[in-house]
Design an enzyme around this catalytic site. Structure first.
Site, PDB file in Angstrom:
ATOM      1  N   THR A 328       0.848  -1.207   0.000  1.00  0.00           N
ATOM      2  CA  THR A 328       0.000   0.000   0.000  1.00  0.00           C
ATOM      3  C   THR A 328       0.873   1.243   0.000  1.00  0.00           C
ATOM      4  O   THR A 328       0.617   2.202  -0.734  1.00  0.00           O
ATOM      5  CB  THR A 328      -0.926  -0.011   1.231  1.00  0.00           C
ATOM      6  OG1 THR A 328      -1.728  -1.192   1.214  1.00  0.00           O
ATOM      7  CG2 THR A 328      -1.823   1.206   1.248  1.00  0.00           C
ATOM      8  N   GLN A 358      -6.283  -2.073  -2.578  1.00  0.00           N
ATOM      9  CA  GLN A 358      -5.516  -0.894  -2.161  1.00  0.00           C
ATOM     10  C   GLN A 358      -4.668  -0.376  -3.322  1.00  0.00           C
ATOM     11  O   GLN A 358      -3.824  -1.107  -3.863  1.00  0.00           O
ATOM     12  CB  GLN A 358      -4.604  -1.219  -0.981  1.00  0.00           C
ATOM     13  CG  GLN A 358      -5.342  -1.612   0.290  1.00  0.00           C
ATOM     14  CD  GLN A 358      -5.473  -3.107   0.465  1.00  0.00           C
ATOM     15  OE1 GLN A 358      -5.604  -3.842  -0.526  1.00  0.00           O
ATOM     16  NE2 GLN A 358      -5.421  -3.571   1.700  1.00  0.00           N
ATOM     17  N   GLN A 380     -10.118   2.226  -3.537  1.00  0.00           N
ATOM     18  CA  GLN A 380      -9.721   1.946  -2.155  1.00  0.00           C
ATOM     19  C   GLN A 380      -8.391   2.632  -1.861  1.00  0.00           C
ATOM     20  O   GLN A 380      -7.432   2.511  -2.619  1.00  0.00           O
ATOM     21  CB  GLN A 380      -9.602   0.441  -1.926  1.00  0.00           C
ATOM     22  CG  GLN A 380      -9.264   0.079  -0.490  1.00  0.00           C
ATOM     23  CD  GLN A 380      -9.386  -1.404  -0.198  1.00  0.00           C
ATOM     24  OE1 GLN A 380      -9.957  -2.155  -0.982  1.00  0.00           O
ATOM     25  NE2 GLN A 380      -8.871  -1.832   0.937  1.00  0.00           N
ATOM     26  N   ASP A 381      -8.347   3.362  -0.729  1.00  0.00           N
ATOM     27  CA  ASP A 381      -7.111   4.007  -0.254  1.00  0.00           C
ATOM     28  C   ASP A 381      -6.603   5.086  -1.207  1.00  0.00           C
ATOM     29  O   ASP A 381      -5.406   5.161  -1.505  1.00  0.00           O
ATOM     30  CB  ASP A 381      -6.011   2.964  -0.024  1.00  0.00           C
ATOM     31  CG  ASP A 381      -6.289   2.058   1.151  1.00  0.00           C
ATOM     32  OD1 ASP A 381      -7.322   2.250   1.819  1.00  0.00           O
ATOM     33  OD2 ASP A 381      -5.493   1.142   1.398  1.00  0.00           O
ATOM     34  N   ASP A 402     -12.162   3.295   2.697  1.00  0.00           N
ATOM     35  CA  ASP A 402     -11.075   3.981   3.428  1.00  0.00           C
ATOM     36  C   ASP A 402     -10.347   4.973   2.530  1.00  0.00           C
ATOM     37  O   ASP A 402      -9.119   5.055   2.546  1.00  0.00           O
ATOM     38  CB  ASP A 402     -10.077   2.961   3.980  1.00  0.00           C
ATOM     39  CG  ASP A 402     -10.721   1.872   4.812  1.00  0.00           C
ATOM     40  OD1 ASP A 402     -11.814   2.109   5.354  1.00  0.00           O
ATOM     41  OD2 ASP A 402     -10.147   0.775   4.896  1.00  0.00           O
ATOM     42  N   TRP A 472      -9.256   2.313  11.930  1.00  0.00           N
ATOM     43  CA  TRP A 472      -8.155   1.481  11.445  1.00  0.00           C
ATOM     44  C   TRP A 472      -7.242   1.075  12.605  1.00  0.00           C
ATOM     45  O   TRP A 472      -6.759  -0.053  12.660  1.00  0.00           O
ATOM     46  CB  TRP A 472      -7.390   2.264  10.379  1.00  0.00           C
ATOM     47  CG  TRP A 472      -6.273   1.528   9.724  1.00  0.00           C
ATOM     48  CD1 TRP A 472      -6.144   0.187   9.563  1.00  0.00           C
ATOM     49  CD2 TRP A 472      -5.114   2.111   9.106  1.00  0.00           C
ATOM     50  NE1 TRP A 472      -4.975  -0.109   8.880  1.00  0.00           N
ATOM     51  CE2 TRP A 472      -4.330   1.063   8.589  1.00  0.00           C
ATOM     52  CE3 TRP A 472      -4.676   3.424   8.936  1.00  0.00           C
ATOM     53  CZ2 TRP A 472      -3.127   1.279   7.930  1.00  0.00           C
ATOM     54  CZ3 TRP A 472      -3.487   3.644   8.265  1.00  0.00           C
ATOM     55  CH2 TRP A 472      -2.721   2.579   7.777  1.00  0.00           C
TER      56      TRP A 472
END
Length: 564
Positions: A328, A358, A380-381, A402, A472
């Protein structure tokens, strides 16, 4: 943690300020008074571990704090050497394991720098520091813990059996405990009890109007002015009233060869190393175009300003993801670590898509950094607000799971947040804040923003639930203030991470939000969730949370320092 009934008798203002001043609550002993290690360690999250690493003779908080930071510096060197030892065996490791180790090395080098700076300060001072200096060091020591956790997460996520087998997880965990001791003792000894009291009075509102309508308030030497005037495409670089932003040099990036460079990374390489704020910004003007490159601004490239031709005009794009073997941390299209970065009028994308999980568009670990009128696009992310002090104004952020995450001390102001349509069976969470220690001064503050469904989500059948955030890490902290929320937000507001994890230790709050998604009547009933008043919300404004009045004016980025 106190029971719910006990907490109900404590003023909410104190509960909000508790994470800032956690060590003060443990002991009333003045920091200059000699005490036993056991007594000093009561102000730390893990007293038994703290007692095991401090010297046995009595001392005061300053003695113990200096010892702890010095020992932390020594351990950071040892861990970096250990990482290097395993990297030298790269041929026997998977590509994913090598990337995880490289992340740990990058983070370990930053830790050495941060601990060295911290030790220089604590070694020569045995008193409360001025607010700004205390904030500087608390930011560094908070970031060290974030870096440790990032390294550990990368090893666990990409090569858990390998990391345990090769003995990295245990020293990493022990060093993290030591760094937590250093942060707690620093907070007890060097941080004034009213650290968030800044020079500008709380009720004095300041509205900085820089970058008005795409125009920059530039101040430059005659030499730089001549360069500026020679830029062929300077429509967005017209000077407006004001001279807060000092520019030392300007270069242009243009794909057609008409500028100084054809790639953004070449322009970054040409910037001077280790500039200071008084030198002025090295301004990189990136003309319209789609730049397929992975941009990296490392710790040496400080006080850079990057200005594009506007959202969806100057576009930087990449597609790295964890599914393709990246961590990530390393998947980001755009990475900035150098202090004092300012980004304006740029779109940054990760086009890997929802199916790749991610996939970061921007990873920001740059202290005193700001983005104005930028768009961050992913699933995502999307936006990794990794660490340090950050500010975002009038930006667009698109994502699914997220999509704003990390452990910076960050304020989003007048931004638009667009939940998108995720994969089937997924839900959306706007934030996933990663605070791991009660003495970290980190958190995500979302002020006067707008949350609405992106077009693909708005036109779907409504089966996707969207939440304001989920925890988280154990001390996750996120606040929404004076923000407009459309009906895309689930009535519960927030979602658990895993069972009861962090529900009593997190701090989630809402203040005076509007729109159909802002109704708090059906919100979660967690111990850590609060509907707060204006006095409590003021702790998370630009002025009090970021001490922004002391550094944002030089960036030229518009901001309001108080509640509106």
């Amino acid at each position: 943690m106190a029971s719910k009934s006990t907490l109900c008798n404590i003023p909410l203002t104190f509960l909000i300020l508790l994470p800032f001043f956690a060590s003060i609550a443990f002991s009333d002993t003045p920091p200059t008074t000699p005490v036993s290690p056991g007594t000093a360690c009561k102000s730390t999250p893990d007293p038994s571990y703290c007692k095991s690493v401090l010297p046995t003779q009595n001392g005061n908080v300053y003695d113990y704090g200096r010892f702890s930071v010095k020992k932390s510096l020594s351990q950071a060197r040892k861990f970096l050497n250990l990482v290097d030892k395993y990297l030298h065996r790269g041929s026997t490791l998977s590509a994913t394991a090598v990337r995880a180790l490289q992340d740990c090395r990058t983070l370990g080098e930053l830790n050495l720098d941060f601990l060295s700076s911290s030790f220089q300060t604590v070694n020569k001072t045995a008193r409360f520091l001025p607010s700004l200096q205390a904030d500087d060091i608390q930011t560094l020591l908070s970031a060290i813990l974030t870096n440790q956790q990032t390294c550990l997460d990368g090893l666990k996520d990409t090569a858990s059996a390998w990391s345990v087998r090769n003995g990295l997880s245990i020293p990493l965990s022990n060093d993290t405990k030591l760094y937590s001791v250093s942060l707690a003792l620093f907070t007890k000894g060097w941080v004034p009890s009213r650290k968030n009291k800044v020079s500008s009075p709380l009720h004095q509102t300041r509205k900085q109007l820089g970058f008005k309508n795409g125009r920059l308030p530039l101040k430059m030497s005659s030499r730089t002015r001549a360069i500026y005037e020679s830029v062929s495409r300077r429509k967005l670089l017209q000077t407006s009233v004001g001279d807060d932003v000092v520019v030392r040099d300007i270069v242009t990036v243009s794909q057609d060869g008409s500028g100084n460079f054809t790639t953004i990374n070449d322009a970054i390489a040409a910037a001077p190393n280790k500039s200071v704020s008084t030198d002025g910004y090295f301004l990189i003007y990136v003309t319209a175009g789609v730049y397929e490159e992975y941009v990296s601004i490392d710790k040496k490239k400080t006080y850079l300003m990057m200005v594009g031709d506007g959202i969806n005009q100057t576009i930087i794009t990449g597609n790295h993801s964890v599914i393709d073997g990246w961590t990530t941390f390393s998947s980001a299209t755009f990475v900035v670590v150098g202090q004092g970065f300012v980004g304006v009028n740029i779109t940054i994308r990760n086009t890997a898509g929802a199916v790749k999980h991610q996939a970061v568009a921007v990873r920001n670990g740059a202290d005193l950094s700001a983005f104005y009128s930028c768009s961050f696009e992913g699933y995502q992310d999307t936006l990794y607000t990794h660490s340090m002090r950050q500010f975002y104004r009038e930006c667009d952020i698109y994502g699914t799971v997220d999509f704003i995450f990390g452990n910076a001390k960050v304020v989003f102001q007048n931004c638009n947040m667009y939940p998108r349509l995720p994969m089937k069976g997924q839900f959306n969470a706007i934030t996933a804040q990663g605070r791991t220690d009660p003495n970290q001064d980190t958190g995500t503050s979302i002020h006067n923003c707008t949350i609405r469904a992106a077009d693909d989500l708005a036109s779907s059948n409504g089966a996707t639930a969207t939440y304001l955030g989920r925890p988280w890490k154990e001390y996750s902290r996120t606040v929404y203030m004076q923000t407009s929320m459309d009906n895309v937000i689930d009535s519960a507001g927030w979602r658990a991470w895993d069972g009861e994890f962090a529900l009593s230790t997190l701090y989630y709050a809402e203040f005076n939000n509007s729109g159909p998604g802002s109704n708090t009547n059906g919100r979660v009933t967690w111990q850590g969730y609060h509907v707060i008043n204006a006095t409590d919300a003021a702790n998370f404004t630009v002025s009090n949370f970021l001490l922004g009045d002391d550094w944002l004016p030089q960036t030229g980025v518009s901001y309001t320092n108080t509640l509106i």
